[in-house]
Scaffold this active site. Structure first.
Site, PDB file in Angstrom:
ATOM      1  N   GLU A 213       0.888  -1.178   0.000  1.00  0.00           N
ATOM      2  CA  GLU A 213       0.000   0.000   0.000  1.00  0.00           C
ATOM      3  C   GLU A 213       0.914   1.213   0.000  1.00  0.00           C
ATOM      4  OE1 GLU A 213      -3.340   0.146  -0.007  1.00  0.00           O
ATOM      5  OE2 GLU A 213      -3.854  -1.959   0.273  1.00  0.00           O
ATOM      6  N   CYS A 247      -2.043   9.677   2.398  1.00  0.00           N
ATOM      7  CA  CYS A 247      -1.580   9.021   1.166  1.00  0.00           C
ATOM      8  C   CYS A 247      -2.461   9.353  -0.027  1.00  0.00           C
ATOM      9  CB  CYS A 247      -1.516   7.511   1.367  1.00  0.00           C
ATOM     10  SG  CYS A 247      -3.083   6.792   1.869  1.00  0.00           S
TER      11      CYS A 247
HETATM   12  P1  NAD Z   1       8.245   4.731   4.980  1.00  0.00           P
HETATM   13  O1  NAD Z   1       8.250   3.886   3.752  1.00  0.00           O
HETATM   14  O2  NAD Z   1       9.400   5.607   5.235  1.00  0.00           O
HETATM   15  O3  NAD Z   1       8.085   3.817   6.301  1.00  0.00           O
HETATM   16  C1  NAD Z   1       7.052   2.862   6.414  1.00  0.00           C
HETATM   17  C2  NAD Z   1       7.521   1.760   7.359  1.00  0.00           C
HETATM   18  O4  NAD Z   1       8.654   1.119   6.788  1.00  0.00           O
HETATM   19  C3  NAD Z   1       7.908   2.235   8.747  1.00  0.00           C
HETATM   20  O5  NAD Z   1       7.404   1.322   9.697  1.00  0.00           O
HETATM   21  C4  NAD Z   1       9.421   2.213   8.705  1.00  0.00           C
HETATM   22  O6  NAD Z   1      10.014   1.933   9.976  1.00  0.00           O
HETATM   23  C5  NAD Z   1       9.686   1.070   7.758  1.00  0.00           C
HETATM   24  N1  NAD Z   1      10.987   1.222   7.077  1.00  0.00           N
HETATM   25  C6  NAD Z   1      11.680   2.372   6.868  1.00  0.00           C
HETATM   26  N2  NAD Z   1      12.824   2.118   6.209  1.00  0.00           N
HETATM   27  C7  NAD Z   1      12.856   0.775   5.986  1.00  0.00           C
HETATM   28  C8  NAD Z   1      13.789  -0.106   5.355  1.00  0.00           C
HETATM   29  N3  NAD Z   1      14.924   0.347   4.814  1.00  0.00           N
HETATM   30  N4  NAD Z   1      13.482  -1.406   5.309  1.00  0.00           N
HETATM   31  C9  NAD Z   1      12.340  -1.881   5.837  1.00  0.00           C
HETATM   32  N5  NAD Z   1      11.433  -1.103   6.465  1.00  0.00           N
HETATM   33  C10 NAD Z   1      11.685   0.209   6.531  1.00  0.00           C
HETATM   34  O7  NAD Z   1       6.874   5.558   4.899  1.00  0.00           O
HETATM   35  P2  NAD Z   1       6.342   6.648   5.909  1.00  0.00           P
HETATM   36  O8  NAD Z   1       7.176   7.866   5.771  1.00  0.00           O
HETATM   37  O9  NAD Z   1       6.176   6.032   7.243  1.00  0.00           O
HETATM   38  O10 NAD Z   1       4.867   6.907   5.313  1.00  0.00           O
HETATM   39  C11 NAD Z   1       4.624   7.790   4.276  1.00  0.00           C
HETATM   40  C12 NAD Z   1       4.423   7.049   2.971  1.00  0.00           C
HETATM   41  O11 NAD Z   1       3.448   6.037   3.121  1.00  0.00           O
HETATM   42  C13 NAD Z   1       3.893   7.969   1.884  1.00  0.00           C
HETATM   43  O12 NAD Z   1       4.522   7.652   0.678  1.00  0.00           O
HETATM   44  C14 NAD Z   1       2.420   7.625   1.822  1.00  0.00           C
HETATM   45  O13 NAD Z   1       1.799   7.908   0.595  1.00  0.00           O
HETATM   46  C15 NAD Z   1       2.446   6.165   2.115  1.00  0.00           C
HETATM   47  N6  NAD Z   1       1.162   5.708   2.645  1.00  0.00           N
HETATM   48  C16 NAD Z   1       0.395   4.871   1.896  1.00  0.00           C
HETATM   49  C17 NAD Z   1      -0.845   4.485   2.366  1.00  0.00           C
HETATM   50  C18 NAD Z   1      -1.747   3.557   1.576  1.00  0.00           C
HETATM   51  O14 NAD Z   1      -2.721   3.088   2.145  1.00  0.00           O
HETATM   52  N7  NAD Z   1      -1.459   3.293   0.325  1.00  0.00           N
HETATM   53  C19 NAD Z   1      -1.278   4.926   3.613  1.00  0.00           C
HETATM   54  C20 NAD Z   1      -0.464   5.770   4.333  1.00  0.00           C
HETATM   55  C21 NAD Z   1       0.764   6.156   3.858  1.00  0.00           C
END
Ligand code: NAD
Length: 468
Positions: A213, A247
């Site tokens: 997602e 998002c």
């Molecule tokens: P992110 O990808 O930075 O982090 C998401 C999760 O991944 C966190 O729990 C983080 O600890 C983990 N993570 C970070 N680096 C990682 C790595 N190298 N390896 C594995 N896991 C890792 O995203 P964010 O900043 O927390 O959220 C914002 C993003 O999420 C935006 O792009 C937004 O559009 C998207 N989003 C999508 C939805 C949806 O339903 N499609 C909903 C909310 C947010």
């Protein structure tokens, strides 16, 4: 015990327990969901406080977008779970016309659910509801950027589940990386597109199935038949709720050149009516903060870069570094090479792009990665049809924004760059289930008609040609 030992021991316990859960019936799964619902109610005050501390979410917004959202997802699952679990009858074919053909919904097994920080409660517990409804064990990894909500999630999970069934591991990328070394039966990830690629690569090592997602640049298009005042109000709400950290927030606006100035007036009025105390000051009691210094700096740099490359500010947002507040911005004449038109904004800045024809607007959208959502404000059916037929996106709303996420009867998810797979309601249940094809053959062995030797079986071929 090292971290990896702890993770391994919980993972192994869940790998054993998943066989017990496979046999759970609807009543038992409803009991688990009810326990979760009760625990959420028990910790409700702490959840509100955590969301306020992490994101300065006001109680009303937190209630609607996080807690009530989850209550209704749980209620919907409880009401429908028996039906979802029922094996589905499917039609027969000539090759097995005496057999019974069924689709069984079996749990995937042990699932990893990784959540982001922007709706940190809803986006962690929502997929968990589907995982439980489908009869899975799960390990949860909330976001480190919303530490208070992460901690309350861990307490709720401890309150109602044994670790062999559902466990929560708090931490940052290092924790995710450690978890991703394990061979999960399914990985459900919500987060950014870049990290989504890391998740998919890690999943490939074990051939774990994945749901991603992700985010992206969700466009909103206004045509020359739109009700501008209403569109401006809806877009202002969708763009600025959670300070744009949503998002499916409208990322940028495409508008006919002749309507731009009138729309800006309506938008500024809507912004002030919804989120300002008076004409000048943001009402911080209803306006969220930017989650971290990194994101605060990223957003201010996006504005600076756009202005430097020739964009104009039709509305300037007030910044407060200490409080991590960025007020609403509107940018016009934004050049295509500005960073703000290349990456997901995820903040309260609205760039406006003008167009002459709908085809031009469509081309602009299709030149970018497929978005998570697409919004169109129009009163003209042929325009609506033209946009829907010639673009692709995870979901779409005509004459509104965001609300498609609120109906659990609709799938929620992206496509390609904005994600793969879907959640909510039966779509979430199916995401965490394997659809197993099962044929109950009859006592009469009709299949032997196509066994060798084939001599003297031309009549079978002739018959098959006629009826297939
Ligand atoms: P992110 O990808 O930075 O982090 C998401 C999760 O991944 C966190 O729990 C983080 O600890 C983990 N993570 C970070 N680096 C990682 C790595 N190298 N390896 C594995 N896991 C890792 O995203 P964010 O900043 O927390 O959220 C914002 C993003 O999420 C935006 O792009 C937004 O559009 C998207 N989003 C999508 C939805 C949806 O339903 N499609 C909903 C909310 C947010």
């Amino acid at each position: 015990m090292t971290l990896m030992h702890t993770i391994n021991s919980v993972f192994e316990a869940q790998q054993k327990h998943k066989y017990t859960l496979r046999n759970s019936n609807a009543t038992q799964r409803i009991e688990k969901l009810t326990a979760l619902k009760n625990s959420i109610s028990k910790f409700e005050r702490e959840i509100y406080e955590a969301l306020k501390s992490d994101l300065r979410k006001c109680t009303f917004e937190a209630a609607v977008t996080e807690i009530l959202f989850i209550h209704s997802e749980i209620d919907f699952a409880i009401k429908n779970i028996s039906d979802w679990m029922q094996p589905k009858k499917v039609g027969k074919t000539i090759s097995n016309f005496l057999a019974k053909n069924r689709i069984y919904y079996e749990p995937k097994g042990v699932c990893l659910i990784i959540a982001p920080w922007n709706y940190p409660f809803q986006l962690m517990i929502g997929p968990l509801v589907s995982a439980i409804a489908a009869g899975n064990c799960a390990i949860l990894k909330p976001s480190e950027l919303s530490p208070e909500t992460s901690s309350i999630i861990a307490r709720i999970i401890e309150d109602c589940f044994e670790e062999e069934e559902i466990a929560c591991f708090e931490g940052d990328a290092e924790m995710s990386t450690a978890l991703l070394t394990l061979s999960f039966d399914h990985i459900f990830f919500t987060g950014s597109t870049n990290i989504g690629k890391i998740i998919m690569t890690a999943a490939a090592k074990h051939l774990s199935s994945v749901t991603l997602e992700l985010g992206g640049k969700s466009p909103v298009i206004i045509d020359d038949t739109a009700n501008l005042a209403q569109a401006a109000q809806k877009i202002a709400w969708g763009k600025l709720i959670n300070a744009g950290q949503t998002c499916i927030a409208p990322d940028y606006l495409l508008i006919p050149e002749k309507l731009q100035d009138v729309f800006i007036q309506h938008y500024i009025k809507a912004v002030k009516d919804l989120f300002f105390k008076d004409q000048q000051t943001i009402d911080e009691s209803v306006y969220a903060k930017i989650i971290s210094q990194h994101h605060f700096d990223r957003l201010t740099a996006l504005v600076k870069d756009a202005l430097k490359k020739g964009a104009s500010a039709a509305l300037e947002g007030h910044h407060n570094t200490q409080k991590h507040t960025i007020g609403p911005w509107v940018l016009t004449q934004v050049p295509a090479d500005a960073s703000i038109m290349k990456e997901e904004i995820f903040g309260p800045i609205l760039p406006m792009i003008t167009y002459q024809t709908l085809d031009e607007a469509i081309q602009f959208i299709n030149d970018k990665s497929k978005p998570l959502a697409l919004y169109l404000f129009s009163q003209k059916r042929t325009n609506i049809r033209q946009i829907l037929k010639n673009t692709s996106s995870g979901g779409a709303c005509i004459n509104d924004v965001l609300i498609h996420i609120s109906n659990p009867k609709l799938p929620f998810g992206g496509i390609n760059g904005s994600g793969t797979g879907s959640c909510h309601g039966i779509f979430g249940f199916k995401t965490f289930s394997h659809e197993r094809a099962v044929v109950f053959q009859s006592r009469f062995n009709m299949t032997s008609l196509i066994y060798p030797p084939y001599a003297k079986k031309n009549w079978v071929l002739n018959l098959l040609h006629k009826i297939m």
